[in-house]
Design an enzyme around this catalytic site. Structure first.
Site, short mmCIF file in Angstrom:
data_model
loop_
_atom_site.label_atom_id
_atom_site.label_comp_id
_atom_site.label_asym_id
_atom_site.label_seq_id
_atom_site.Cartn_x
_atom_site.Cartn_y
_atom_site.Cartn_z
N GLU A 38 50.65 40.87 39.78
CA GLU A 38 50.72 42.31 39.56
C GLU A 38 51.64 42.95 40.59
OE1 GLU A 38 47.91 46.21 40.34
OE2 GLU A 38 46.92 44.37 39.64
N ARG A 42 54.34 51.44 43.29
CA ARG A 42 54.24 52.35 44.44
C ARG A 42 55.57 52.56 45.14
NH1 ARG A 42 48.86 50.04 47.58
NH2 ARG A 42 47.43 50.08 45.79
N LYS A 126 39.14 46.96 35.86
CA LYS A 126 39.39 46.78 37.29
C LYS A 126 38.38 47.62 38.07
CE LYS A 126 42.84 48.09 40.77
NZ LYS A 126 44.27 48.24 41.04
#
Length: 209
Positions: A38, A42, A126
């Protein structure tokens, strides 16, 4: 969803600062036995990092994380992400993510959020930030209330705690960044990353045995 994550127990969660790092980093993780990665959205380098892995290392299933707006989903999909992850869930974000038909892990932190995601037909979520929410104890409490719901705890998970999470029946996989420490990436110490990835992959194999 199940086809993508069927043999995955540990997902490296990477924040890429320099685009030049991504391919050697991804190769080191792959050589260590971790083939699902993943990339968090950001940084400015994230879309190019996802695209580079998708193009150069197709044996890796690369996903996009930290998705917070519909535009993030569009950018991730355009870059070649094969799955989507968000730290939380909003109706708009979930609708856009599900419309892509890519595997989507919405972030949840409360029973109400679990119920909201379940109402959308989602059964793998998640849990974030896992350690701050109570970690293993919290997930044990959720298990009898939400049978059939699986969680990927992320946030504070490390090599020491990963096995404890993976021992839970409602945790098929965990996410973390401990196998790609910032100082190792900055120094280009890919051998160290590979060794840490090997140890992380071994945790998953041990729990699956």
């Amino acid at each position: 969803m199940h086809a993508l994550f069927r043999r995955t127990s540990v997902i490296p969660v990477l924040t890429i600062e320099r685009e030049a790092d991504v391919l050697p980093l991804a190769r080191a993780l792959l050589d260590g036995g971790l083939s699902v990665i993943e990339i968090t959205m950001r940084t400015a380098a994230a879309p190019a990092a996802i695209a580079a892995i998708a193009r150069e290392l197709p044996q890796i299933s690369v996903g996009a994380g930290t998705l917070q707006r519909a535009a993030d989903v569009a950018e991730a999909r355009a870059a070649g992400a094969r799955f989507l992850v968000s730290p939380g869930t909003t109706p708009e974000l979930a609708a856009v993510a599900l419309a892509t038909e890519l595997p989507y892990l919405p972030g949840v932190a409360t029973p109400s959020e679990v119920m909201t995601a379940r109402a959308l037909g989602i059964c793998v979520m998640k849990l974030f930030p896992a350690e701050a929410l109570g970690g293993v104890t919290f997930l044990k409490a959720l298990a009898p209330v939400f049978p059939g719901i699986a969680f990927c705890p992320t946030g504070g998970v490390d090599e020491r705690t990963a096995a404890d999470y993976l021992a839970l029946p409602n945790v098929p996989m965990v996410g973390g960044s401990w196998m790609a420490p910032r100082d190792a990436v900055a120094a280009g110490d890919w051998a160290r990353v590979r060794r840490l990835a090997e140890r992380a992959a071994a945790i998953g194999r041990a729990e699956a045995a």
